[in-house]
Design a protein around this motif. Structure first.
Motif, PDB file in Angstrom:
ATOM      1  N   SER A  61       0.791  -1.231   0.000  1.00 23.90           N
ATOM      2  CA  SER A  61       0.000   0.000   0.000  1.00 23.90           C
ATOM      3  C   SER A  61       0.822   1.278   0.000  1.00 23.90           C
ATOM      4  CB  SER A  61      -0.919   0.012   1.229  1.00 23.90           C
ATOM      5  OG  SER A  61      -0.154  -0.067   2.429  1.00 23.90           O
ATOM      6  N   VAL A  62       2.085   1.215   0.460  1.00 25.65           N
ATOM      7  CA  VAL A  62       2.884   2.428   0.639  1.00 25.65           C
ATOM      8  C   VAL A  62       4.087   2.462  -0.295  1.00 25.65           C
ATOM      9  CG1 VAL A  62       4.240   3.775   2.294  1.00 25.65           C
ATOM     10  CG2 VAL A  62       2.127   2.636   3.037  1.00 25.65           C
ATOM     11  N   GLU A  63       4.870   1.396  -0.308  1.00 19.98           N
ATOM     12  CA  GLU A  63       6.113   1.343  -1.074  1.00 19.98           C
ATOM     13  C   GLU A  63       5.868   1.603  -2.561  1.00 19.98           C
ATOM     14  OE1 GLU A  63      10.210   0.729  -1.908  1.00 19.98           O
ATOM     15  OE2 GLU A  63       9.099   1.154  -0.063  1.00 19.98           O
ATOM     16  N   GLY A  64       6.541   2.646  -3.089  1.00 23.11           N
ATOM     17  CA  GLY A  64       6.426   2.974  -4.498  1.00 23.11           C
ATOM     18  C   GLY A  64       5.104   3.601  -4.886  1.00 23.11           C
ATOM     19  N   LYS A  65       4.243   3.859  -3.894  1.00 21.89           N
ATOM     20  CA  LYS A  65       2.932   4.444  -4.189  1.00 21.89           C
ATOM     21  C   LYS A  65       2.693   5.747  -3.422  1.00 21.89           C
ATOM     22  CE  LYS A  65       0.599   0.114  -5.433  1.00 21.89           C
ATOM     23  NZ  LYS A  65      -0.524  -0.802  -5.167  1.00 21.89           N
ATOM     24  N   LEU A  66       2.828   5.695  -2.105  1.00 19.25           N
ATOM     25  CA  LEU A  66       2.492   6.855  -1.279  1.00 19.25           C
ATOM     26  C   LEU A  66       3.717   7.551  -0.701  1.00 19.25           C
ATOM     27  CD1 LEU A  66      -0.598   5.331   0.586  1.00 19.25           C
ATOM     28  CD2 LEU A  66      -0.578   6.745  -1.481  1.00 19.25           C
ATOM     29  N   VAL A  67       4.852   6.847  -0.669  1.00 20.22           N
ATOM     30  CA  VAL A  67       6.124   7.472  -0.286  1.00 20.22           C
ATOM     31  C   VAL A  67       6.953   7.601  -1.555  1.00 20.22           C
ATOM     32  CG1 VAL A  67       8.270   7.173   0.987  1.00 20.22           C
ATOM     33  CG2 VAL A  67       6.108   6.653   2.094  1.00 20.22           C
ATOM     34  N   PRO A  68       7.400   8.801  -1.900  1.00 20.80           N
ATOM     35  CA  PRO A  68       8.039   9.015  -3.206  1.00 20.80           C
ATOM     36  C   PRO A  68       9.453   8.468  -3.287  1.00 20.80           C
ATOM     37  CG  PRO A  68       8.164  11.026  -1.918  1.00 20.80           C
ATOM     38  CD  PRO A  68       7.345  10.047  -1.112  1.00 20.80           C
ATOM     39  N   GLY A  69       9.882   8.174  -4.501  1.00 24.54           N
ATOM     40  CA  GLY A  69      11.289   7.900  -4.738  1.00 24.54           C
ATOM     41  C   GLY A  69      12.044   9.213  -4.716  1.00 24.54           C
ATOM     42  N   LYS A  70      13.344   9.141  -4.578  1.00 27.34           N
ATOM     43  CA  LYS A  70      14.163  10.353  -4.448  1.00 27.34           C
ATOM     44  C   LYS A  70      15.199  10.385  -5.558  1.00 27.34           C
ATOM     45  CE  LYS A  70      16.866  10.509  -0.931  1.00 27.34           C
ATOM     46  NZ  LYS A  70      18.125  10.550  -1.700  1.00 27.34           N
ATOM     47  N   LYS A  71      15.327  11.540  -6.218  1.00 29.00           N
ATOM     48  CA  LYS A  71      16.312  11.698  -7.280  1.00 29.00           C
ATOM     49  C   LYS A  71      17.729  11.545  -6.745  1.00 29.00           C
ATOM     50  CE  LYS A  71      14.122  14.606 -10.821  1.00 29.00           C
ATOM     51  NZ  LYS A  71      14.169  15.926 -11.495  1.00 29.00           N
ATOM     52  N   HIS A  72      18.602  11.086  -7.599  1.00 25.71           N
ATOM     53  CA  HIS A  72      20.001  10.906  -7.216  1.00 25.71           C
ATOM     54  C   HIS A  72      20.587  12.231  -6.724  1.00 25.71           C
ATOM     55  CE1 HIS A  72      24.055   9.369  -7.153  1.00 25.71           C
ATOM     56  NE2 HIS A  72      24.460  10.401  -7.885  1.00 25.71           N
ATOM     57  N   GLY A  73      21.130  12.190  -5.533  1.00 26.54           N
ATOM     58  CA  GLY A  73      21.756  13.386  -4.977  1.00 26.54           C
ATOM     59  C   GLY A  73      20.823  14.238  -4.144  1.00 26.54           C
ATOM     60  N   GLY A  74      19.527  14.165  -4.407  1.00 28.25           N
ATOM     61  CA  GLY A  74      18.571  14.957  -3.649  1.00 28.25           C
ATOM     62  C   GLY A  74      18.501  14.498  -2.201  1.00 28.25           C
ATOM     63  N   VAL A  75      18.161  15.416  -1.315  1.00 27.01           N
ATOM     64  CA  VAL A  75      18.119  15.107   0.113  1.00 27.01           C
ATOM     65  C   VAL A  75      16.706  14.769   0.571  1.00 27.01           C
ATOM     66  CG1 VAL A  75      18.592  15.998   2.426  1.00 27.01           C
ATOM     67  CG2 VAL A  75      20.112  16.591   0.534  1.00 27.01           C
ATOM     68  N   LEU A  76      15.713  15.432  -0.026  1.00 28.69           N
ATOM     69  CA  LEU A  76      14.327  15.244   0.393  1.00 28.69           C
ATOM     70  C   LEU A  76      13.412  15.227  -0.820  1.00 28.69           C
ATOM     71  CD1 LEU A  76      11.959  15.270   2.511  1.00 28.69           C
ATOM     72  CD2 LEU A  76      12.176  17.775   2.520  1.00 28.69           C
ATOM     73  N   ALA A  77      12.426  14.336  -0.788  1.00 26.70           N
ATOM     74  CA  ALA A  77      11.366  14.310  -1.801  1.00 26.70           C
ATOM     75  C   ALA A  77      10.028  14.220  -1.073  1.00 26.70           C
ATOM     76  CB  ALA A  77      11.540  13.126  -2.747  1.00 26.70           C
ATOM     77  N   VAL A  78       9.011  14.883  -1.629  1.00 24.55           N
ATOM     78  CA  VAL A  78       7.687  14.930  -1.008  1.00 24.55           C
ATOM     79  C   VAL A  78       6.639  14.542  -2.041  1.00 24.55           C
ATOM     80  CG1 VAL A  78       5.950  16.432   0.058  1.00 24.55           C
ATOM     81  CG2 VAL A  78       8.368  16.729   0.618  1.00 24.55           C
ATOM     82  N   GLN A  79       5.644  13.799  -1.601  1.00 28.64           N
ATOM     83  CA  GLN A  79       4.490  13.505  -2.460  1.00 28.64           C
ATOM     84  C   GLN A  79       3.218  13.671  -1.650  1.00 28.64           C
ATOM     85  OE1 GLN A  79       4.482   9.926  -5.025  1.00 28.64           O
ATOM     86  NE2 GLN A  79       2.423   9.485  -4.257  1.00 28.64           N
TER      87      GLN A  79
END
Length: 467
Positions: free
Chosen positions: A122-140
């Protein structure tokens, strides 16, 4: 109704949210304690029921989050930067205000249909975002079919530990409600400078190791019965009722039997001991095991140990962690009473809850740089190993962006180590119950559910009270 776990998430928009004020590019070096973290990403997510009429449109919710994020990044500027390698091959944060990747999404599922017991679905790869290489934080931010909202974040663990992430999340929600920040972050690396001359206790050598010294994966040495599908690693979320927590703590503090308790066992120590004993007893009951010992580690935050009365360290943003662990015989963990196991937890923790331990750990890293190192238990080794990380300070009830407190919140951490990972957190209801996130091998989860189902109960929408 959509079957639990079977739903689609569609990202409708992506953009970079930078700090609201311009800032000069600069380098933020990693502390010696940051350098003990491999390139890991941990996630956290919050589920909200349908917001009040003030937030009729999803766009207004997203707008509040983005505007508040841009303001919060002025203080938490490292989160808008990127991790790069310096000339010595070590990671540093380039504070260039490249921005936080912010995604808006919609999901064809209702909040009550989310199978939060199985976050891999329910969460993995759906509700919690992936993060770009080098980035520190990603939000969805995701709008659900019922009008509910899920806010998910992914953090680079080399830059922030759970304490730091909690501090940021509270600040972000305070900005959204036009409140002053209750805690300003501090990035002063001098707090964690090594001493001159450096010195450390040999106990640090027992807890930490160079990555180049790690043994090969132990899968080949495990019994054949555990080398199939059971070898896979899965995540589960449970709840434990407050009465059970108190019962376990009472047993851990019992003076009956051979174990004499000289110091009161805390709830976290008792829980850790119960988990250690439960998995060991389950392994012994299978009669097909080849393990002699079982390791258990507990994450310790060093801020209060290092502060020496300095309030600035309370707001220190970065990693200030250590992972001491105990290694005990499987038979002892099964046969001895819980108070004996709890005493074993307290004993190995005693080595790491001092100021001297953390100063020595900083010096140990300095003595081995630039060779990368990490906690020895993370690399696993022979036999099973589990790490417990206290999430009791998880401020789930404070993450209110203006449309109410979360109905549910949890960390989500596929940490990739050889050891399992367990984090107990407070229930959003504030009733004393615990929410427990587990990331373990499948056979370990099955043992826990077979031997302690009266304690670890799957999180359901009925329990959470979702409408």
């Amino acid at each position: 109704m959509i079957a639990k776990g079977e739903f689609n998430v569609r990202v409708t928009k992506k953009e970079a949210v930078a700090a609201a004020l311009p800032m000069q590019h600069h380098w933020l070096p990693q502390s010696n304690l940051d350098l003990l973290l491999p390139p890991l990403t941990f996630g956290v997510f919050f589920c909200y029921q349908k917001p009040t009429p003030k937030f009729t449109f999803f766009g207004s919710i997203s707008g509040v989050l983005k505007a508040a994020l841009a303001e919060a990044l002025v203080s938490y500027y490292s989160l808008a930067g990127e991790v790069v390698q310096n000339a010595g091959g070590e990671p540093e944060v380039l504070c260039n205000n490249r921005g936080v990747e912010f995604a808006e999404a919609v999901a064809d599922v209702e909040l009550s249909e989310l199978n939060l017991y199985n976050p891999d679905e329910s969460v993995e790869g759906k509700l919690v975002p992936g993060k770009k290489h080098g980035g520190v934080l990603a939000v969805q931010v995701t709008e659900l079919k019922c009008g509910g909202v899920v806010v998910g974040c992914s953090f680079d663990h080399r830059v922030a530990d759970a304490y730091s992430a909690n501090m940021f999340l509270v600040s972000w929600s305070e900005v959204a409600q036009a409140k002053p920040l209750s805690q300003l972050p501090c990035f002063r690396r001098s707090f964690l400078f090594p001493r001159r001359p450096a010195h450390y206790d040999l106990s640090v050598d027992a807890m930490y190791t160079l990555i180049s010294s790690l043994p090969p994966p132990a899968a080949a040495a495990e019994p054949e019965a555990l080398q199939t599908d059971e070898q896979s690693v899965i995540s589960r979320i449970y709840y434990i009722e407050s009465e059970e927590i108190l019962r376990i703590q009472s047993l851990a503090n019992s003076q009956k039997g051979s174990a004499k308790i000289n110091h009161r066992i805390t709830k976290l120590q008792a829980f850790s001991a119960f988990l250690w004993k439960t998995i060991a007893a389950g392994i012994m009951s299978r009669k097909d095991y080849s393990f002699k010992n079982f390791k258990l580690g507990v994450v310790v935050d060093g801020r209060t140990r290092l502060s020496d009365g300095d309030e600035l360290l309370k707001g220190y943003f970065g990693n200030v962690l250590s992972i001491p662990f105990g290694d005990r015989k499987m038979e002892d963990l099964q046969e001895k009473p819980l108070n004996w196991v709890a005493n074993a937890v307290r004993e190995f923790l005693e080595e790491a809850v001092t100021r001297e331990h953390f100063l020595g750990l900083i010096d140990w890293v300095e003595a081995h740089r630039p060779k990368p190192a990490l906690a020895k238990i993370y690399g696993g080794g022979e036999g099973p190993a589990v790490v417990v990380s206290s999430g009791q300070q998880f401020p789930v009830r404070k993450i209110d962006f203006g449309w109410g407190k979360p109905a549910f919140g949890s960390y989500h951490f596929h940490w990739g180590g050889e050891a399992g990972y367990v984090m107990p957190m407070p229930n959003p209801k504030g009733n004393g119950d615990w929410i427990v996130y587990m990331h373990l091998q499948k056979w370990q989860v099955e043992l826990i559910e077979a031997h302690a189902s009266h304690v670890f109960k799957p999180v359901t929408s009925e329990y959470l009270g979702f409408i």
